[in-house]
Design an enzyme around this catalytic site. Sequence first.
Site, PDB file in Angstrom:
ATOM      1  N   ASP A 122       0.369   4.348  -4.957  1.00 23.33           N
ATOM      2  CA  ASP A 122      -0.900   3.887  -4.639  1.00 23.33           C
ATOM      3  C   ASP A 122      -2.103   4.990  -4.724  1.00 23.33           C
ATOM      4  O   ASP A 122      -1.636   6.140  -4.677  1.00 23.33           O
ATOM      5  CB  ASP A 122      -0.945   3.576  -3.087  1.00 23.33           C
ATOM      6  CG  ASP A 122      -0.033   2.069  -2.809  1.00 23.33           C
ATOM      7  OD1 ASP A 122       0.588   1.571  -3.506  1.00 23.33           O
ATOM      8  OD2 ASP A 122      -0.354   1.844  -1.550  1.00 23.33           O
ATOM      9  N   HIS A 268       2.444   7.777  -3.014  1.00 21.46           N
ATOM     10  CA  HIS A 268       0.994   7.686  -3.507  1.00 21.46           C
ATOM     11  C   HIS A 268       1.150   8.622  -4.529  1.00 21.46           C
ATOM     12  O   HIS A 268       1.751   9.748  -4.380  1.00 21.46           O
ATOM     13  CB  HIS A 268       0.318   8.238  -2.120  1.00 21.46           C
ATOM     14  CG  HIS A 268       0.301   7.295  -1.315  1.00 21.46           C
ATOM     15  ND1 HIS A 268       1.217   7.206  -0.072  1.00 21.46           N
ATOM     16  CD2 HIS A 268      -0.506   6.165  -0.784  1.00 21.46           C
ATOM     17  CE1 HIS A 268       1.103   6.408   0.772  1.00 21.46           C
ATOM     18  NE2 HIS A 268      -0.081   5.649   0.395  1.00 21.46           N
TER      19      HIS A 268
END
Length: 312
Positions: A122, A268
């Site tokens: 992400d 992430h």
Amino acid sequence: MLNLTRRLAGVAVASALAVGLGACATQPLPRAVGTTVPAPSMPAATVRATTAEPTPAAPTITRPSETPTAAASTVTTTRPAQPTASAAPASSAPVVVVPADGPVPTGWVDCAAVRCVALTFDDGPNTGTTVQIIDALTKAGAPATFFMLGSMAQNNPAIVARIAANPRFEIGNHTVSHPNLNTLGAGAVNAQINNGAATLKGLSGRPVTLFRPPYGHHNATVDAACRAAGQALIIWDVDTEDWKNRNTATTTARAVGGARAGSIILMHDIHPSTAAAVPGIVAQLRAKGFVLVTVSELLGRPAPGVTYLRRG
Ligand code: NI
């Protein structure tokens, strides 16, 4: 599809809420919102945190909705303030859906037959750690799904193009600027979802059918917007907490140790420690017999407006 779908209602996000979520620990249990047929038999263990995602610290963009504290540092290990119950009245809606039967598209792994897991990244893309991650994944021949911010994608179109050029990489929408959608009205929610998808579609040339709400937070307004936009809500069941630990070994251990057949693993692609962890995570998951796939492969045909934490 409905006859094979299941919904979890009111299952506690116990493991995450029990560990340092402050105000969130007093939040009422999530209330399921979805379009699928309830089924009472899903194990509680399939539902985990939907509140564990941090506010990412990405210096190349501005996110107006973030607090100064959350945006001030790329090295803080302090969890940003979580939304209060009053700020997120409808809360997130954990829903688990078993994919529909049907032929597996050509080239896809059949996750009904093998033990699949999906790596997800992400908050990118950027020109540093995202590139390091796609290089590592490409070298290993490993698929992954990138939930991009429209703002980051606009700033890094060449990276979007690189990811789009690899058929084993999937691109999902993570809004334009990473707000907590539960705090926004319908107009702003629609703008975040639709504009994020439009940006990603424009830059990648691909349809965007997957959506990950920032922080995992969504409510009926968000779900309806996703349904109208043709996007499924993709949460996770394995949270590496890479944003918090910023530690390659810890991120690796949480990814590999938490993975089960059907897992969606949250990371992430904006953290160097995560980028450094990717080769080891891929190798160790494969050594345990897992097959890496994209989210769409894992879930079959995720339905717009429906929330998925994992397969099965
Ligand atoms: Ni995020």
